[in-house]
Scaffold this active site. Structure first.
Site, PDB file in Angstrom:
ATOM      1  N   HIS A 121       7.703 -39.976   6.996  1.00  0.00           N
ATOM      2  CA  HIS A 121       8.486 -41.337   7.086  1.00  0.00           C
ATOM      3  C   HIS A 121       8.007 -41.824   8.513  1.00  0.00           C
ATOM      4  O   HIS A 121       7.495 -40.975   9.629  1.00  0.00           O
ATOM      5  CB  HIS A 121       9.787 -40.906   6.988  1.00  0.00           C
ATOM      6  CG  HIS A 121      10.682 -42.184   6.993  1.00  0.00           C
ATOM      7  ND1 HIS A 121      11.011 -42.747   8.120  1.00  0.00           N
ATOM      8  CD2 HIS A 121      11.294 -42.819   6.237  1.00  0.00           C
ATOM      9  CE1 HIS A 121      11.737 -43.697   8.043  1.00  0.00           C
ATOM     10  NE2 HIS A 121      11.936 -43.840   6.778  1.00  0.00           N
ATOM     11  N   ASP A 198      12.116 -32.750   9.718  1.00  0.00           N
ATOM     12  CA  ASP A 198      12.817 -33.861   9.384  1.00  0.00           C
ATOM     13  C   ASP A 198      13.343 -33.455   8.005  1.00  0.00           C
ATOM     14  O   ASP A 198      12.727 -33.525   7.137  1.00  0.00           O
ATOM     15  CB  ASP A 198      12.047 -35.038   9.185  1.00  0.00           C
ATOM     16  CG  ASP A 198      12.452 -36.329   8.592  1.00  0.00           C
ATOM     17  OD1 ASP A 198      13.800 -36.290   8.125  1.00  0.00           O
ATOM     18  OD2 ASP A 198      11.670 -37.314   8.290  1.00  0.00           O
ATOM     19  N   GLN A 201      15.927 -36.127   3.969  1.00  0.00           N
ATOM     20  CA  GLN A 201      15.773 -36.124   2.314  1.00  0.00           C
ATOM     21  C   GLN A 201      16.199 -34.671   1.785  1.00  0.00           C
ATOM     22  O   GLN A 201      15.960 -34.517   0.540  1.00  0.00           O
ATOM     23  CB  GLN A 201      14.570 -36.553   1.842  1.00  0.00           C
ATOM     24  CG  GLN A 201      14.325 -38.030   2.106  1.00  0.00           C
ATOM     25  CD  GLN A 201      15.369 -39.080   1.427  1.00  0.00           C
ATOM     26  OE1 GLN A 201      16.126 -38.615   0.864  1.00  0.00           O
ATOM     27  NE2 GLN A 201      15.578 -40.144   2.184  1.00  0.00           N
ATOM     28  N   LYS A 224      22.899 -40.658   4.316  1.00  0.00           N
ATOM     29  CA  LYS A 224      22.264 -40.217   3.373  1.00  0.00           C
ATOM     30  C   LYS A 224      23.176 -38.961   2.619  1.00  0.00           C
ATOM     31  O   LYS A 224      22.464 -38.726   1.585  1.00  0.00           O
ATOM     32  CB  LYS A 224      20.774 -39.890   3.669  1.00  0.00           C
ATOM     33  CG  LYS A 224      20.025 -40.895   4.016  1.00  0.00           C
ATOM     34  CD  LYS A 224      18.631 -40.372   4.462  1.00  0.00           C
ATOM     35  CE  LYS A 224      17.742 -41.453   5.292  1.00  0.00           C
ATOM     36  NZ  LYS A 224      17.468 -42.636   4.285  1.00  0.00           N
ATOM     37  N   CYS A 363       8.713 -47.032   4.093  1.00  0.00           N
ATOM     38  CA  CYS A 363       8.474 -46.485   5.456  1.00  0.00           C
ATOM     39  C   CYS A 363       7.567 -45.526   5.557  1.00  0.00           C
ATOM     40  O   CYS A 363       7.869 -44.377   6.313  1.00  0.00           O
ATOM     41  CB  CYS A 363       9.763 -46.049   6.245  1.00  0.00           C
ATOM     42  SG  CYS A 363      10.753 -47.576   6.536  1.00  0.00           S
TER      43      CYS A 363
HETATM   44  N1  PLP Z   1      12.912 -39.481   7.522  1.00  0.00           N
HETATM   45  C1  PLP Z   1      12.897 -39.485   6.079  1.00  0.00           C
HETATM   46  C2  PLP Z   1      12.419 -38.642   5.175  1.00  0.00           C
HETATM   47  C3  PLP Z   1      13.651 -40.398   5.698  1.00  0.00           C
HETATM   48  O1  PLP Z   1      13.919 -40.785   4.473  1.00  0.00           O
HETATM   49  C4  PLP Z   1      14.499 -41.347   6.411  1.00  0.00           C
HETATM   50  C5  PLP Z   1      15.162 -42.533   5.848  1.00  0.00           C
HETATM   51  O2  PLP Z   1      14.823 -43.043   4.994  1.00  0.00           O
HETATM   52  C6  PLP Z   1      14.403 -41.331   7.923  1.00  0.00           C
HETATM   53  C7  PLP Z   1      13.514 -40.193   8.493  1.00  0.00           C
HETATM   54  C8  PLP Z   1      15.041 -42.252   8.676  1.00  0.00           C
HETATM   55  O3  PLP Z   1      16.325 -42.101   8.733  1.00  0.00           O
HETATM   56  P1  PLP Z   1      17.306 -42.979   9.515  1.00  0.00           P
HETATM   57  O4  PLP Z   1      17.027 -44.426   9.127  1.00  0.00           O
HETATM   58  O5  PLP Z   1      18.734 -42.672   9.007  1.00  0.00           O
HETATM   59  O6  PLP Z   1      17.365 -42.841  10.867  1.00  0.00           O
END
Ligand code: PLP
Length: 405
Positions: A121, A198, A201, A224, A363
């Site tokens: 992401h 990270d 998900q 999430k 993203c």
């Molecule tokens: N990393 C992953 C794999 C994501 O799916 C997301 C959000 O969709 C993020 C990071 C960013 O999360 P946040 O917008 O809650 O900071």
């Protein structure tokens, strides 16, 4: 599991759009919030609102206790060794920025190398690029196979004596691929290299044990996982957190301040400058309670059923569909295109039929480029989705493809 009873806890799910029942399949972007979490937020504002760690008065002590209870709850939930290894942030994005800026700034210098993957992401790419502009290290990228799995041979081959850090997603927000992070971490550690994960998900969809993984850092977002927006978690091993400089300066994160010398607070407060969203943090406890009441494994199994059923129907009934990400054991995310139809058109028409899906680059532009597309449609599932909703989605997509085709 009785999904229908569960759904009663989510009033938004009974909304209608354009005269149809809402079918919410944008859960990877954010999940909906059960009544218990909403009530905790209301209580936070109507019963216990006072700034935390600052007052001797009862309200402040109650608010502080609710926030610190959440920290202990999060630590137990992901099996951290101590609640002092749990830092509250605004989300995964801020958690990753914190690690990049503080820890990355410490270990990455000119000529050094950082390993990322093409399925990250933007939140796990751009913070490193911002640091790269200041420090001048090199970013190495692990590619994906056509099924959307990391090419582990390339991963292993990237380590050399300049490798300082790996940062990888536990599960892809586009492909659903669940990466073999435990073995990736073991490989990195064999080279003396720490790993940031990270988990945005992963935590909502499967049991996560940061100590079993041996992750050095692990980031995720409350919104999430049925929790409030604006709250994230960074888990970090104490040995790292103690060595790292603060990320932001301000109130809460200091021990003493003078113009000659300022000293910093103990963990975890060293990394929590300013007034936190203590109401949201306290409500996160209730999101974890919700997940544990249903059972994290039960959530996973239910979503897997929906994934298998929907995938089968899509492949059988939608001519020209192309599903991106077919790794075994992937989480319940289906990203797809149909023929030459534009993802945006499909998303707009599905919306008119009451189906909320995501369209665009999600993203993850480098991943889109790797698959040679600009965007995809994504349906992503949560515990409250039903087989009936999967049917509604596939039937609506059939109509939409017929209309566009
Ligand atoms: N990393 C992953 C794999 C994501 O799916 C997301 C959000 O969709 C993020 C990071 C960013 O999360 P946040 O917008 O809650 O900071």
């Amino acid at each position: 599991m009785n999904v229908m009873n569960l759904r009663d806890e989510f009033p938004i799910l009974s909304r209608e759009l354009y005269g149809r029942k809402l079918v919410y399949l944008d859960n990877s972007a954010t999940t909906q919030t059960p009544d218990s979490v909403v009530k905790a937020i209301t209580d936070g504002y109507t019963r216990t609102k006072a700034n935390v760690h600052r007052g001797v008065h009862t309200l402040s002590q109650e608010a502080t206790e609710l926030q610190e209870r959440a920290r202990r709850r999060v630590a137990e939930f992901i099996n951290a060794s101590s609640h002092e290894e749990i830092i509250f942030t605004r989300g995964t994005t801020e958690a990753l920025n914190l690690v990049a800026s503080s820890m990355g700034g410490m270990v990455l210098g000119e000529g050094d190398e950082l390993i990322l993957t093409v399925m990250e992401h933007h939140s796990n790419i751009v913070p490193w690029q911002l640091l790269q502009a200041r420090k001048g290290f090199r970013i190495r990228v692990v590619p994906v196979t056509p099924s959307g799995e990391l090419d582990m041979d390339v991963y292993r081959s990237l380590f050399n004596d300049r490798t300082r850090l790996v940062s990888v997603c536990h599960a892809s927000n586009v492909l659903g691929t669940v990466n073999p992070v435990a073995s990736m971490i073991a490989e990195a550690h064999a080279h003396g290299v720490p790993v940031v994960v990270d988990g945005a998900q992963a935590v909502p969809h499967m049991p996560v044990d940061v100590r079993a993984l041996d992750a050095d850092f692990y980031a995720f977002s409350a919104h999430k996982m049925y929790g409030p927006t604006g709250i994230g978690v960074l888990y970090g091993k104490r040995e790292w957190l103690e060595k790292m400089p603060p990320y932001q300066g301000g109130g809460e994160m200091i021990e003493t301040v003078s113009f000659e010398k300022t000293t910093f607070a103990e963990l975890p407060f060293k990394f929590e400058a300013g007034t936190p969203d203590f109401v949201g943090i306290a409500a996160l406890t209730h999101a974890i309670d919700f997940m544990e009441r249903v059972g994290v494994q039960a959530i996973h199994d239910h979503e897997q059923e929906l994934l298998a059923y929907t995938t089968r129907r899509l492949l059988e009934e939608i001519p020209g569909i192309r599903i991106f990400g077919t790794a075994p054991g992937k989480c319940a995310i289906i990203s797809f295109l149909v023929g030459h139809e534009h993802h945006y058109d499909m998303g707009m028409l599905l919306d008119k039929l009451g189906i909320a899906v995501r369209t665009g680059h999600h993203c993850a532009q480098p991943l889109m480029h790797a698959f040679g597309v600009e965007g995809m449609v994504r349906a992503s599932f949560a515990v409250y989705n039903t087989i009936h909703e999967c049917d509604a989605f596939v039937d609506a997509l059939k109509r939409v493809s017929a209309m566009l085709g």
